[in-house]
Enzyme design. Sequence first.
Site, short mmCIF file in Angstrom:
data_model
loop_
_atom_site.label_atom_id
_atom_site.label_comp_id
_atom_site.label_asym_id
_atom_site.label_seq_id
_atom_site.Cartn_x
_atom_site.Cartn_y
_atom_site.Cartn_z
N GLY A 1 0.87 -1.17 0.00
CA GLY A 1 0.00 0.00 0.00
C GLY A 1 0.90 1.23 0.00
N ALA A 2 0.60 2.17 -0.88
CA ALA A 2 1.54 3.27 -1.14
C ALA A 2 1.89 4.08 0.11
CB ALA A 2 0.97 4.17 -2.22
N ALA A 3 0.90 4.43 0.93
CA ALA A 3 1.18 5.27 2.10
C ALA A 3 2.02 4.51 3.13
CB ALA A 3 -0.13 5.75 2.73
N CYS B 1 -9.06 -3.36 -4.02
CA CYS B 1 -7.78 -3.50 -3.31
C CYS B 1 -7.90 -3.03 -1.86
CB CYS B 1 -6.65 -2.75 -4.05
SG CYS B 1 -5.00 -3.27 -3.55
N ASP C 1 -1.60 4.54 -6.38
CA ASP C 1 -0.16 4.39 -6.15
C ASP C 1 0.60 5.57 -6.70
OD1 ASP C 1 -1.37 1.53 -6.18
OD2 ASP C 1 0.46 1.50 -4.99
N ASN D 1 -3.35 2.67 -10.19
CA ASN D 1 -3.75 1.94 -8.98
C ASN D 1 -3.79 0.46 -9.32
OD1 ASN D 1 -4.63 1.96 -6.19
ND2 ASN D 1 -6.67 1.44 -6.93
N LYS E 1 1.37 10.96 -3.52
CA LYS E 1 1.11 10.06 -4.66
C LYS E 1 1.29 10.79 -6.00
CE LYS E 1 -0.73 7.12 -1.58
NZ LYS E 1 -2.14 6.82 -1.54
O1 LIG Z 1 -3.07 -0.46 -5.17
C1 LIG Z 1 -2.93 -0.43 -3.96
C2 LIG Z 1 -2.05 -1.35 -3.21
O2 LIG Z 1 -1.31 -2.22 -4.06
P1 LIG Z 1 -0.29 -3.28 -3.41
O3 LIG Z 1 -1.10 -4.16 -2.51
O4 LIG Z 1 0.27 -4.00 -4.62
O5 LIG Z 1 0.76 -2.49 -2.68
C3 LIG Z 1 -3.59 0.66 -3.16
O6 LIG Z 1 -4.85 0.99 -3.70
C4 LIG Z 1 -2.71 1.91 -3.21
O7 LIG Z 1 -1.39 1.56 -2.88
C5 LIG Z 1 -3.20 2.96 -2.22
O8 LIG Z 1 -3.01 2.53 -0.89
P2 LIG Z 1 -2.88 3.59 0.31
O9 LIG Z 1 -4.09 4.46 0.21
O10 LIG Z 1 -2.86 2.77 1.57
O11 LIG Z 1 -1.64 4.38 0.09
#
Ligand SMILES: O=C(COP(=O)(O)O)[C@H](O)[C@H](O)COP(=O)(O)O
Length: 323
Positions: A24-26, A136, A205, A215, A241
């Site tokens: 997850g990007a964050a 996701c 992402d 994403n 992002k």
């Molecule tokens: O696509 C994904 C995770 O992909 P993966 O599981 O391959 O990392 C999420 O939608 C974004 O990363 C945003 O996440 P957040 O809002 O938590 O930054």
Amino acid sequence: MTDTEPAPAVRETAEAIATMEIRGAATIASAAAEALAEQAEAAAEADATASDPEAFRASLRAAGRTLRETRPTAVSLPNALRYVLQRMEGETVDALRDSVVDASDAFVRQLDRAQDDLGEVGANRLADGDTVMTHCHSTDALACIEAAVEQGKSISAVVKETRPRQQGHITAEALREMGVPVTLIVDSAARRYLDEVDHVVVGADSIAADGGVINKIGTSGLAVNARERGVPIMTAAQTIKLHPETLTGHTVEIEMRDEAEVIESEAREAIGEVAVENPAFDVTPPRYMDAIVTEHGQFPPESIVTLMRELFGEGAAEPWAEQ
Ligand SMILES: O=C(COP(=O)(O)O)[C@H](O)[C@H](O)COP(=O)(O)O
């Protein structure tokens, strides 16, 4: 540890990001910032770097490169490295260490605050009684739903499983813990359920300068279907992002992952010689996205470039590069 060898904590974080234990990007961004702080602490103690400011700086840049190489698509990772490494300053190793640790702490605090702020903005797009569809697992998207629930709105959710890694299960559990009634569906059932949904909420992402949303694979098909069914779709994405390199025309690299995530070895052997591909992300063109929700407010995707110029100028420095 030699002068450019990453500390064990950095290698462990890099490995955990590559294998998606940290994902997850964050979450990736804050783990990377924290790993740089650990590198700074370790380098301030190590023989090769403890009394040599230039060797210390080189070790931080090397740690940045190790972290940078883990996953190519989420721009929050290089943006986190940029934030911390651009604030590395001082004449002595102690001063350098303190500047890195302080920058890392400030980055993580800012990230938490940004998520709370964007949650409030996104929640205002949701009405009492709404059913949302998710794809996701995005902590930014969940922040919008959580803020709506905290505003006293009654929200239900249809959660897409999200093959191949099934991050939808994590979303389902998180929503259940918020008290949101959840229906879990397979990805291919999404269009059928859109008729029962008031809003689609996804994360990102990376966001390109043209407003394209990168994403988890499947987001673009979901967005096209949502438009066709007349269901609004928003991307919840903190400004970490935003992809500064796309201001100068660069495209975002889409990560291709191992085929073993898609098909088990026995089934793979039974099928015989066929190609198996596993792209992790896709690009949703801006015309299929209704709004990008950030901590600075919501934007039509096509106007996000103005915010990008404000935050990054035209450049995308690489302070982790070898000198
Ligand atoms: O696509 C994904 C995770 O992909 P993966 O599981 O391959 O990392 C999420 O939608 C974004 O990363 C945003 O996440 P957040 O809002 O938590 O930054």
